[in-house]
Design an enzyme around this catalytic site. Structure first.
Site, short mmCIF file in Angstrom:
data_model
loop_
_atom_site.label_atom_id
_atom_site.label_comp_id
_atom_site.label_asym_id
_atom_site.label_seq_id
_atom_site.Cartn_x
_atom_site.Cartn_y
_atom_site.Cartn_z
N ASP A 154 29.45 42.40 5.82
CA ASP A 154 28.34 41.49 6.15
C ASP A 154 28.95 40.21 6.70
O ASP A 154 28.89 39.15 6.08
CB ASP A 154 27.53 41.24 4.87
CG ASP A 154 26.31 40.37 5.12
OD1 ASP A 154 26.00 40.08 6.29
OD2 ASP A 154 25.67 39.99 4.13
N ASP A 157 30.16 37.10 13.49
CA ASP A 157 30.55 37.87 14.67
C ASP A 157 32.08 37.88 14.85
O ASP A 157 32.78 37.08 14.22
CB ASP A 157 29.87 37.29 15.92
CG ASP A 157 28.37 37.59 15.91
OD1 ASP A 157 27.95 38.44 15.11
OD2 ASP A 157 27.63 36.96 16.68
N1 SAM Z 1 23.65 37.92 8.48
C1 SAM Z 1 24.82 37.55 9.06
C2 SAM Z 1 24.92 37.46 10.52
O1 SAM Z 1 24.07 36.88 11.14
O2 SAM Z 1 25.88 37.96 11.10
C3 SAM Z 1 26.04 37.49 8.27
C4 SAM Z 1 25.83 36.51 7.18
S1 SAM Z 1 27.05 36.03 6.08
C5 SAM Z 1 26.58 34.34 5.97
C6 SAM Z 1 28.58 36.03 6.95
C7 SAM Z 1 29.70 35.48 6.09
O3 SAM Z 1 30.94 36.10 6.45
C8 SAM Z 1 29.93 33.98 6.23
O4 SAM Z 1 29.53 33.32 5.06
C9 SAM Z 1 31.43 33.84 6.48
O5 SAM Z 1 32.02 32.76 5.79
C10 SAM Z 1 31.93 35.20 6.00
N2 SAM Z 1 33.24 35.55 6.56
C11 SAM Z 1 33.68 35.34 7.84
N3 SAM Z 1 34.94 35.76 7.95
C12 SAM Z 1 35.33 36.25 6.73
C13 SAM Z 1 36.51 36.82 6.23
N4 SAM Z 1 37.60 36.96 7.02
N5 SAM Z 1 36.55 37.22 4.94
C14 SAM Z 1 35.45 37.08 4.14
N6 SAM Z 1 34.29 36.53 4.57
C15 SAM Z 1 34.22 36.14 5.85
#
Ligand code: SAM
Length: 294
Positions: A154, A157
């Protein structure tokens, strides 16, 4: 009136009115904006990209969670990578799992979502079955010795902190952490605007999984309208079982979802040929999907 402009593409912008700005800050990893919109309620934006709104997040979260959970049928150990807002955790915990582990890079997204968007997680973070780790998902998957039935990516991008979550090496590592019969689902962008993204995810997953199938969820605030998710596992039918099987598994969830029902699960896997990634085109899926169990 103030307007938020999402500039994802060169010749297309999305605008949402900001009735009020609730929070705006740059964390160690990304820019976080939370604002109120009259139509969609509170909106969470990371690095200028809409992540969720109060009004339509159930479509995304139900489809990213219940499709793999009901396709599996008896998942006990679930891993969510990203998802710091808690919406996917909320949906996964509607199932009788032993544990749902959430690995989020940015602890501030968790804290801010709990404080300003409590309706998204609905106290899922306080559930004794939830285990929350603040660290990079790629590091977690490389280091953990735990095995999972379902893994849900989740993520944001494939740019910035989310980029390493889309690599072949990461998918290989996820494969090695799945128990027999295990499934993975990956957030894969808007197929209308980002067909290359979907193509890339399908191609890279296919290097590690024998069955890879995209499916769609209509999310009004994701530019392009349709969001692509990709499910992968050991068998094509295992990702989209017959409706009769899904209905049996859905029993206890009845009345607890607003968008997901078994019929929507089946229908979501039918892609118009123009959305179908070319790497999967030789193996047309609608025939099988339409014939059995609908
Ligand atoms: N619904 C979503 C969308 O519009 O794509 C995704 C929501 S969720 C908030 C995405 C989360 O992925 C973010 O909080 C971000 O901090 C987390 N994230 C990004 N890169 C990451 C990584 N390498 N490891 C763990 N979490 C990650």
């Amino acid at each position: 009136m103030n307007w938020f402009q999402e500039k994802l593409y060169e010749h297309h912008k999305q605008m949402l009115s900001m009735e009020s700005v609730i929070y705006h800050w740059r964390t160690e990893f990304q820019d976080v904006l939370i604002f109120e919109n009259a139509t969609f309620g509170k909106v969470l934006v990371l690095d200028g990209i809409v992540q969720l709104t109060e009004r339509d997040n159930h479509i995304y979260h139900e489809m990213i969670a219940h499709v793999p959970m009901l396709a599996h049928g008896s998942a006990q150990e679930v891993l969510i990578i990203g998802g710091g807002d808690g919406g996917t955790l909320r949906e996964v915990l509607k199932h009788p799992v032993e544990r749902a582990t959430l690995v989020e890079l940015d602890g501030e997204v968790i804290d801010l979502s709990r404080r300003h968007l409590p309706g998204i997680s609905e106290r899922a973070f306080d559930d004794p079955r939830a285990s929350v780790l603040v660290m990079d998902g790629t590091r977690y998957i490389a280091e953990t010795e735990s095995m999972f039935d379902v893994i849900i990516i989740d993520s944001t991008d494939p740019m910035g902190p989310g980029e390493p979550l889309f690599t072949p090496a990461f998918y290989r590592a996820c494969r090695s952490r799945l128990r027999p019969g295990g499934l993975i689902v990956v957030q894969s962008g808007a197929p209308f605007f980002q067909p290359a993204n979907l193509e890339m995810v399908c191609g890279r997953l296919a290097a590690s999984f024998s069955a890879v199938r995209p499916y769609l969820a209509p999310v009004p605030t994701y530019a392009g309208g349709m969001l692509a998710l990709v499910a992968a596992g050991g068998s094509r039918d295992g990702l989209c079982p017959p409706c009769r099987v899904l209905r049996e598994r859905f029993g206890a969830l009845q009345g607890r979802t607003r968008y997901y029902v078994p019929e929507v699960h089946r229908a979501a896997f039918i892609l118009a040929p123009s959305f179908e990634p070319s790497s999967l085109r030789e193996d047309p899926m609608p025939a099988g999907v339409l014939k059995s169990g609908a």
